[in-house]
Design a protein around this motif. Structure first.
Motif, mmCIF file in Angstrom:
data_model
loop_
_atom_site.group_PDB
_atom_site.id
_atom_site.type_symbol
_atom_site.label_atom_id
_atom_site.label_comp_id
_atom_site.label_asym_id
_atom_site.label_seq_id
_atom_site.Cartn_x
_atom_site.Cartn_y
_atom_site.Cartn_z
ATOM 1 N N THR A 166 77.466 -16.367 72.206
ATOM 2 C CA THR A 166 76.177 -16.859 71.725
ATOM 3 C C THR A 166 76.068 -16.694 70.215
ATOM 4 O O THR A 166 76.679 -15.790 69.638
ATOM 5 C CB THR A 166 75.002 -16.121 72.394
ATOM 6 O OG1 THR A 166 73.759 -16.690 71.939
ATOM 7 C CG2 THR A 166 75.001 -14.638 72.051
ATOM 8 N N ARG B 198 79.132 -10.222 72.347
ATOM 9 C CA ARG B 198 77.985 -11.114 72.204
ATOM 10 C C ARG B 198 78.357 -12.349 71.388
ATOM 11 O O ARG B 198 78.026 -13.481 71.753
ATOM 12 C CB ARG B 198 76.838 -10.349 71.534
ATOM 13 C CG ARG B 198 75.593 -11.203 71.231
ATOM 14 C CD ARG B 198 74.640 -10.471 70.306
ATOM 15 N NE ARG B 198 73.502 -11.311 69.967
ATOM 16 C CZ ARG B 198 72.346 -11.325 70.628
ATOM 17 N NH1 ARG B 198 72.158 -10.530 71.662
ATOM 18 N NH2 ARG B 198 71.369 -12.136 70.253
ATOM 19 N N LYS C 200 72.431 -9.675 75.509
ATOM 20 C CA LYS C 200 71.203 -10.400 75.851
ATOM 21 C C LYS C 200 70.019 -10.053 74.938
ATOM 22 O O LYS C 200 68.964 -10.676 75.036
ATOM 23 C CB LYS C 200 70.806 -10.070 77.302
ATOM 24 C CG LYS C 200 71.839 -10.450 78.339
ATOM 25 C CD LYS C 200 71.417 -9.938 79.711
ATOM 26 C CE LYS C 200 72.455 -10.235 80.769
ATOM 27 N NZ LYS C 200 72.084 -9.642 82.092
ATOM 28 N N GLU D 277 64.769 -9.282 75.709
ATOM 29 C CA GLU D 277 65.377 -7.969 75.935
ATOM 30 C C GLU D 277 65.517 -7.186 74.642
ATOM 31 O O GLU D 277 65.779 -7.757 73.576
ATOM 32 C CB GLU D 277 66.762 -8.139 76.569
ATOM 33 C CG GLU D 277 66.757 -8.830 77.919
ATOM 34 C CD GLU D 277 66.260 -7.922 79.029
ATOM 35 O OE1 GLU D 277 66.417 -6.688 78.915
ATOM 36 O OE2 GLU D 277 65.703 -8.451 80.018
ATOM 37 N N GLU E 241 76.922 -5.366 77.917
ATOM 38 C CA GLU E 241 76.251 -6.519 78.539
ATOM 39 C C GLU E 241 74.807 -6.648 78.047
ATOM 40 O O GLU E 241 74.337 -7.749 77.756
ATOM 41 C CB GLU E 241 76.272 -6.372 80.061
ATOM 42 C CG GLU E 241 75.659 -7.550 80.803
ATOM 43 C CD GLU E 241 75.672 -7.367 82.307
ATOM 44 O OE1 GLU E 241 75.068 -8.214 82.996
ATOM 45 O OE2 GLU E 241 76.268 -6.377 82.798
#
Length: 385
Positions: free
Chosen positions: A113, A109, A82, A3, A78
């Motif tokens: 992650t 984020r 990603k 992405e 969101e």
């Protein structure tokens, strides 16, 4: 599919950076507040990029969607969570306004992650990503900033592709020139993107581009406007304008050669290539479009003032650059808000005060004196004297 979040769904975003990501196999989420464009991206999820060349290339772009950052900021957050790349082509002045939302996206984020994300501002300004990073950091706490180390990378870049005014039947389609250059400064091994060139030091390349392409384009526009020309390619058919444009970017070239050690013969070829690009009639670019925002273009770090200052420091000529600054001060196109503001300032304060407030010149500055000298010549005399 990896992405990408790209801020700016305008013609440059869709026709250049976003298109390269999509062609490279990424899904691109365009972030903007232009409701029509965002709606069309989500409905069609495809558009066409055409090159303004004799043998026109038509590229169909897939794997795209849109997010309205004004009405759906949570979707942007969101998407940032990603993404492997976060890029912008939205204008350097807008970067401070999108930074808080980017900061929220990065904060969220980093809570789930530690995958790497690369942030690149693809703007016509030197080290625009540094500006974006500074604004993002203002909106983060110390704990989040520590988490960014080794995970979030801010990389400066230089971009070069002419995207003229559009006259397309389809809203999303874009006409671009066939030439493109996207240079990113890093020593990291980045995920591959078609058309992205990696270099260890960006400064020579970004100044070469800004002070040749952007300076040359603005010079053509401002001198062309003074001479009553409508189109960029038409302006360069005028031998006086052509010679003045060439002389101006040869002044910036003398600085670049001395500062960065470019080979004179190679840089001369670069100049010729740029002038050839500007003369492409298929771009059909308006003098008034290229000349818009004269206050920004007369800024102390931008395409006219900065190279003149650097040339002066090195004992190099800057007279043609001063001539173009004077022409820019005469740019009174009524449909451009900055041009209107500039003319109001000139009436209220006078040229010397404007040169001080807009360009950062003191009254006794040799460059300012030269600009004032040319300013009082009428219209086409700017080309002759």
């Amino acid at each position: 599919m990896q992405e990408v979040v790209h801020f700016g769904a305008g013609n440059i975003g869709r026709g250049f950076i976003g298109a390269l990501f999509a062609e490279s196999g990424y899904h691109v989420s365009f972030v903007d507040i232009a409701e029509q464009i965002i709606a069309a991206l989500n409905e069609k999820q495809t558009y066409t990029v055409r090159t303004a060349a004799e043998n026109q290339e038509t590229i169909t772009i897939h794997n795209v969607s849109g997010i309205n950052s004004k009405t759906n900021p949570d979707q942007v957050i969101e998407a940032i969570g990603k993404a492997v790349y976060l890029t912008t082509a939205i204008g350097p002045k807008v970067l401070p306004f999108i930074a808080p939302l980017i900061a929220k996206g990065l904060t969220e984020r980093l809570n789930h992650t530690d995958e790497k994300i690369y942030v690149i501002a693809c703007e016509n300004q030197i080290n625009a990503t540094d500006l974006l990073e500074k604004e993002v950091l203002k909106a983060l706490d110390e704990a989040t900033i520590k988490k960014m180390d080794g995970t979030v990378y801010f990389l400066n870049s230089a971009v070069d592709r002419i995207v003229p005014l559009q006259h397309n039947e389809e809203l999303l389609d874009v006409l671009v020139e066939d030439y493109r250059e996207w240079i990113v400064a890093t020593d990291l091994d980045l995920p591959e993107v078609k058309g992205m060139q990696i270099v260890p030091d960006l400064a020579p390349y970004i100044e070469r581009k800004l002070f040749t392409v952007n300076t040359g384009h603005a010079t053509t526009a401002y001198l062309g406007y003074q001479a009553g020309k409508q189109k960029i390619h038409e302006a360069l058919r005028d031998s006086d304008i052509y010679q003045n444009v060439k002389a101006t970017i040869e002044e910036t070239g003398a600085y670049l050669i001395k500062r960065y050690g470019f080979k004179p013969e190679v840089h001369e070829q670069y100049i010729e290539k740029i002038l050839y690009r500007f003369q492409n009639p298929k771009l059909n670019d308006d003098v008034t479009r290229v000349g818009r925002s004269p206050l920004r273009k007369l800024g102390s770090e931008d395409r006219l003032v900065k190279p003149a200052r650097e040339a002066q420091k090195l004992g190099l000529p800057f007279q043609h650059l001063a001539k173009v600054m004077a022409a820019a001060l005469h740019f009174d196109y009524s449909e451009d808000a900055e041009a209107e503001s500039l003319q109001q300032q000139l009436k209220q304060k006078g040229v010397r005060a404007v040169l001080r407030d807009v360009c950062g010149f003191e009254e006794d500055d040799p460059i300012a004196k030269e600009v004032v000298h040319y300013y009082y010549y009428e219209n086409v005399n700017l080309l002759k004297k």
